[in-house]
Design a protein around this motif. Structure first.
Motif, PDB file in Angstrom:
ATOM      1  N   GLY A   1       0.654 -39.669  47.943  1.00  0.00           N
ATOM      2  CA  GLY A   1      -0.237 -38.968  48.862  1.00  0.00           C
ATOM      3  C   GLY A   1      -0.185 -37.482  48.619  1.00  0.00           C
ATOM      4  N   TYR A   2      -0.508 -36.737  49.653  1.00  0.00           N
ATOM      5  CA  TYR A   2      -0.591 -35.283  49.538  1.00  0.00           C
ATOM      6  C   TYR A   2       0.336 -34.685  50.599  1.00  0.00           C
ATOM      7  N   GLY A   3       1.303 -33.896  50.157  1.00  0.00           N
ATOM      8  CA  GLY A   3       2.266 -33.350  51.099  1.00  0.00           C
ATOM      9  C   GLY A   3       2.979 -34.480  51.823  1.00  0.00           C
ATOM     10  N   LYS A   4       3.004 -34.413  53.143  1.00  0.00           N
ATOM     11  CA  LYS A   4       3.697 -35.456  53.919  1.00  0.00           C
ATOM     12  C   LYS A   4       2.811 -36.667  54.174  1.00  0.00           C
ATOM     13  N   MET A   5       1.510 -36.518  53.852  1.00  0.00           N
ATOM     14  CA  MET A   5       0.570 -37.577  54.187  1.00  0.00           C
ATOM     15  C   MET A   5       0.565 -38.650  53.091  1.00  0.00           C
ATOM     16  N   GLU A   6       0.993 -39.843  53.435  1.00  0.00           N
ATOM     17  CA  GLU A   6       0.967 -40.932  52.462  1.00  0.00           C
ATOM     18  C   GLU A   6      -0.396 -41.608  52.509  1.00  0.00           C
ATOM     19  N   ILE A   7      -1.026 -41.727  51.337  1.00  0.00           N
ATOM     20  CA  ILE A   7      -2.368 -42.311  51.241  1.00  0.00           C
ATOM     21  C   ILE A   7      -2.301 -43.723  50.645  1.00  0.00           C
ATOM     22  N   LEU A   8      -1.506 -43.874  49.602  1.00  0.00           N
ATOM     23  CA  LEU A   8      -1.345 -45.193  48.974  1.00  0.00           C
ATOM     24  C   LEU A   8      -0.047 -45.807  49.465  1.00  0.00           C
TER      25      LEU A   8
ATOM     26  N   GLY B   1     -14.085 -50.137  46.806  1.00  0.00           N
ATOM     27  CA  GLY B   1     -13.512 -49.984  48.142  1.00  0.00           C
ATOM     28  C   GLY B   1     -14.194 -48.829  48.845  1.00  0.00           C
ATOM     29  N   PRO B   2     -14.091 -48.806  50.171  1.00  0.00           N
ATOM     30  CA  PRO B   2     -14.815 -47.788  50.929  1.00  0.00           C
ATOM     31  C   PRO B   2     -14.347 -46.363  50.643  1.00  0.00           C
ATOM     32  N   ASN B   3     -15.125 -45.384  51.055  1.00  0.00           N
ATOM     33  CA  ASN B   3     -14.745 -43.971  50.928  1.00  0.00           C
ATOM     34  C   ASN B   3     -13.396 -43.758  51.588  1.00  0.00           C
ATOM     35  N   GLY B   4     -12.531 -43.018  50.924  1.00  0.00           N
ATOM     36  CA  GLY B   4     -11.232 -42.696  51.501  1.00  0.00           C
ATOM     37  C   GLY B   4     -10.182 -43.784  51.334  1.00  0.00           C
ATOM     38  N   ALA B   5     -10.521 -44.871  50.634  1.00  0.00           N
ATOM     39  CA  ALA B   5      -9.580 -45.986  50.457  1.00  0.00           C
ATOM     40  C   ALA B   5      -8.377 -45.595  49.604  1.00  0.00           C
ATOM     41  N   GLY B   6      -8.553 -44.546  48.799  1.00  0.00           N
ATOM     42  CA  GLY B   6      -7.457 -44.110  47.932  1.00  0.00           C
ATOM     43  C   GLY B   6      -7.689 -44.403  46.456  1.00  0.00           C
ATOM     44  N   LYS B   7      -8.934 -44.680  46.103  1.00  0.00           N
ATOM     45  CA  LYS B   7      -9.248 -45.032  44.706  1.00  0.00           C
ATOM     46  C   LYS B   7      -8.955 -43.848  43.773  1.00  0.00           C
ATOM     47  N   SER B   8      -9.487 -42.680  44.135  1.00  0.00           N
ATOM     48  CA  SER B   8      -9.239 -41.499  43.284  1.00  0.00           C
ATOM     49  C   SER B   8      -7.762 -41.134  43.290  1.00  0.00           C
ATOM     50  N   THR B   9      -7.128 -41.278  44.441  1.00  0.00           N
ATOM     51  CA  THR B   9      -5.699 -40.977  44.539  1.00  0.00           C
ATOM     52  C   THR B   9      -4.893 -41.893  43.613  1.00  0.00           C
ATOM     53  N   ALA B  10      -5.289 -43.152  43.524  1.00  0.00           N
ATOM     54  CA  ALA B  10      -4.598 -44.094  42.631  1.00  0.00           C
ATOM     55  C   ALA B  10      -4.730 -43.635  41.177  1.00  0.00           C
ATOM     56  N   PHE B  11      -5.943 -43.259  40.776  1.00  0.00           N
ATOM     57  CA  PHE B  11      -6.141 -42.786  39.397  1.00  0.00           C
ATOM     58  C   PHE B  11      -5.344 -41.512  39.139  1.00  0.00           C
ATOM     59  N   LYS B  12      -5.363 -40.578  40.117  1.00  0.00           N
ATOM     60  CA  LYS B  12      -4.639 -39.316  39.926  1.00  0.00           C
ATOM     61  C   LYS B  12      -3.144 -39.580  39.763  1.00  0.00           C
ATOM     62  N   THR B  13      -2.638 -40.571  40.476  1.00  0.00           N
ATOM     63  CA  THR B  13      -1.211 -40.884  40.373  1.00  0.00           C
ATOM     64  C   THR B  13      -0.906 -41.517  39.013  1.00  0.00           C
TER      65      THR B  13
ATOM     66  N   ASP C   1     -13.572 -42.258  36.943  1.00  0.00           N
ATOM     67  CA  ASP C   1     -13.700 -42.207  38.398  1.00  0.00           C
ATOM     68  C   ASP C   1     -15.147 -41.900  38.777  1.00  0.00           C
ATOM     69  N   GLU C   2     -15.838 -42.900  39.287  1.00  0.00           N
ATOM     70  CA  GLU C   2     -17.219 -42.768  39.780  1.00  0.00           C
ATOM     71  C   GLU C   2     -18.191 -42.206  38.743  1.00  0.00           C
ATOM     72  N   PRO C   3     -18.298 -42.850  37.584  1.00  0.00           N
ATOM     73  CA  PRO C   3     -19.194 -42.287  36.560  1.00  0.00           C
ATOM     74  C   PRO C   3     -20.663 -42.233  36.971  1.00  0.00           C
TER      75      PRO C   3
ATOM     76  N   PRO D   1     -12.358 -37.436  35.543  1.00  0.00           N
ATOM     77  CA  PRO D   1     -12.296 -37.291  36.998  1.00  0.00           C
ATOM     78  C   PRO D   1     -13.655 -37.449  37.671  1.00  0.00           C
ATOM     79  N   GLN D   2     -13.615 -37.680  38.967  1.00  0.00           N
ATOM     80  CA  GLN D   2     -14.843 -37.760  39.766  1.00  0.00           C
ATOM     81  C   GLN D   2     -15.541 -36.401  39.707  1.00  0.00           C
ATOM     82  N   GLY D   3     -16.869 -36.408  39.574  1.00  0.00           N
ATOM     83  CA  GLY D   3     -17.620 -35.151  39.672  1.00  0.00           C
ATOM     84  C   GLY D   3     -18.083 -34.542  38.363  1.00  0.00           C
TER      85      GLY D   3
ATOM     86  N   GLU E   1     -15.874 -47.395  41.139  1.00  0.00           N
ATOM     87  CA  GLU E   1     -17.323 -47.311  41.350  1.00  0.00           C
ATOM     88  C   GLU E   1     -17.725 -47.530  42.804  1.00  0.00           C
ATOM     89  N   GLN E   2     -18.651 -46.691  43.214  1.00  0.00           N
ATOM     90  CA  GLN E   2     -19.309 -46.781  44.497  1.00  0.00           C
ATOM     91  C   GLN E   2     -20.297 -47.958  44.492  1.00  0.00           C
ATOM     92  N   ASN E   3     -20.852 -48.129  43.275  1.00  0.00           N
ATOM     93  CA  ASN E   3     -21.886 -49.115  43.049  1.00  0.00           C
ATOM     94  C   ASN E   3     -21.211 -50.475  42.824  1.00  0.00           C
TER      95      ASN E   3
HETATM   96  N1  ATP Z   1      -6.194 -32.931  47.665  1.00  0.00           N
HETATM   97  C1  ATP Z   1      -6.072 -33.600  48.822  1.00  0.00           C
HETATM   98  N2  ATP Z   1      -5.338 -33.118  49.847  1.00  0.00           N
HETATM   99  C2  ATP Z   1      -5.201 -33.805  51.001  1.00  0.00           C
HETATM  100  N3  ATP Z   1      -5.774 -34.997  51.232  1.00  0.00           N
HETATM  101  C3  ATP Z   1      -6.532 -35.524  50.269  1.00  0.00           C
HETATM  102  C4  ATP Z   1      -6.715 -34.859  49.010  1.00  0.00           C
HETATM  103  N4  ATP Z   1      -7.515 -35.622  48.241  1.00  0.00           N
HETATM  104  C5  ATP Z   1      -7.806 -36.716  48.976  1.00  0.00           C
HETATM  105  N5  ATP Z   1      -7.217 -36.664  50.190  1.00  0.00           N
HETATM  106  C6  ATP Z   1      -7.301 -37.699  51.239  1.00  0.00           C
HETATM  107  O1  ATP Z   1      -6.815 -38.916  50.729  1.00  0.00           O
HETATM  108  C7  ATP Z   1      -7.572 -40.024  51.218  1.00  0.00           C
HETATM  109  C8  ATP Z   1      -8.038 -40.854  50.058  1.00  0.00           C
HETATM  110  O2  ATP Z   1      -8.888 -40.062  49.249  1.00  0.00           O
HETATM  111  P1  ATP Z   1      -9.426 -40.549  47.848  1.00  0.00           P
HETATM  112  O3  ATP Z   1     -10.169 -39.407  47.270  1.00  0.00           O
HETATM  113  O4  ATP Z   1      -8.326 -41.130  47.043  1.00  0.00           O
HETATM  114  O5  ATP Z   1     -10.411 -41.725  48.298  1.00  0.00           O
HETATM  115  P2  ATP Z   1     -11.497 -42.521  47.449  1.00  0.00           P
HETATM  116  O6  ATP Z   1     -11.236 -43.964  47.670  1.00  0.00           O
HETATM  117  O7  ATP Z   1     -11.520 -42.014  46.058  1.00  0.00           O
HETATM  118  O8  ATP Z   1     -12.832 -42.125  48.245  1.00  0.00           O
HETATM  119  P3  ATP Z   1     -14.318 -41.798  47.693  1.00  0.00           P
HETATM  120  O9  ATP Z   1     -14.976 -43.135  47.550  1.00  0.00           O
HETATM  121  O10 ATP Z   1     -14.925 -41.010  48.812  1.00  0.00           O
HETATM  122  O11 ATP Z   1     -14.194 -41.029  46.429  1.00  0.00           O
HETATM  123  C9  ATP Z   1      -8.685 -39.423  52.044  1.00  0.00           C
HETATM  124  O12 ATP Z   1      -8.324 -39.533  53.395  1.00  0.00           O
HETATM  125  C10 ATP Z   1      -8.721 -37.957  51.629  1.00  0.00           C
HETATM  126  O13 ATP Z   1      -9.113 -37.129  52.688  1.00  0.00           O
END
Ligand code: ATP
Ligand code: MG
Length: 243
Positions: free
Chosen positions: A19-26, A43-55, A168-170, A91-93, A200-202
């Motif tokens: 996750g990010y700082g103290k916030m655990e996302i995965l 998976g839905p927005n915010g599910a942690g897909k990008s976070t998984a790839f970044k890790t 990530d989200e091509p 990366p996404q974007g 993918e969103q799609n």
């Molecule tokens: N740099 C960051 N700092 C703090 N929180 C973050 C950061 N990047 C993402 N998050 C949080 O982590 C959670 C998961 O985000 P992530 O980007 O992994 O989701 P996602 O599944 O890729 O969503 P999307 O489909 O919108 O791209 C979200 O709640 C987001 O707000």
């Protein structure tokens, strides 16, 4: 050191918490890819897909779990070290260097390669897959359309001849015509022998071209299986495919 067992997989991310700082996302996410596979992650927005790839690529350090790639553990390695081992990341974007030409963008992708002959060879290989980039090699990347820029971003990742590419989200934000084109390119890449894992969103399109898929939700694995099986699963349909 004993090489970890890959069990036929090229990549195994095992029960990653991050996750990010103290916030655990995965909270213990597992993803795996076999050589030659195209794996989709939805998976839905915010599910942690990008976070998984970044890790996986070393931009985030997992709190627990481990990442195995090509017969060794890569947990804790830096992104450039991971890239040198053959794991590329888009990366996404659709991030390109806007002031640089298409060719210069591709050359940046090959920065780990010192031999100019090999860089030229890598360009030719990439141009074969993306002929439009050969035509536009002298154009500044920032002046290209969104879809064309995405192709530059993908092509740049191919310059090192990676063993695995994480995308990530091509297709994000592209017009329907370019979404179709990007999915065609992913299929072409698979036929050309590339191994890919794609967020993918799609979701329906992504599962229909995938060998296997994962559904993440709230930082956890929710479903996994063959692409076609997930497409046909009534619960996956209802929850993620809009019907
Ligand atoms: N740099 C960051 N700092 C703090 N929180 C973050 C950061 N990047 C993402 N998050 C949080 O982590 C959670 C998961 O985000 P992530 O980007 O992994 O989701 P996602 O599944 O890729 O969503 P999307 O489909 O919108 O791209 C979200 O709640 C987001 O707000
Ligand atoms: Mg994302």
């Amino acid at each position: 050191m004993v090489a970890p067992s890959m069990d036929g997989y090229l990549l195994r991310a095992e029960e990653i918490s991050a996750g990010y700082g103290k916030m655990e996302i995965l909270h213990g996410v597992s993803l795996a890819v076999r050589p030659g596979e195209m794996v989709s992650v939805i998976g839905p927005n915010g599910a942690g897909k990008s976070t998984a790839f970044k890790t996986i690529v070393g931009l985030l350090l997992p709190k627990s779990g481990r990442i195995l790639f090509d017969g060794r553990e890569i947990t804790g390695l830096r992104p450039d070290q991971v890239l040198r081992l053959g794991l590329a990341y888009v990366p996404q974007g659709r991030i390109v260097f806007p002031q640089m030409t298409v060719l210069e963008n591709l050359e940046m992708g090959a920065y780990v390669e010192r031999d100019p002959a090999r860089v030229r060879e890598a360009c030719e290989r990439v141009y074969a897959l993306f002929p439009i980039l050969a035509e536009r090699r002298a154009q500044k990347a920032g002046t290209m359309s969104g879809g064309e820029q995405q192709m530059v971003a993908v092509a740049r990742a191919l310059m090192t001849r990676p063993k695995l590419i994480l995308l990530d989200e091509p297709s994000l934000g592209l017009s329907p015509k370019f979404v179709t084109l990007i999915f065609e390119k992913l299929s072409e890449m698979k036929r050309a022998g590339y191994t890919m894992m794609v967020v993918e969103q799609n979701a329906a399109k992504a599962l229909s071209v995938a060998d296997r898929g994962y559904v993440l939700e709230l930082g956890r694995n929710r479903f996994e299986g063959a692409g076609q099986a997930l497409l046909a699963d009534p619960e996956v349909k209802r929850l993620y495919l809009g019907g």
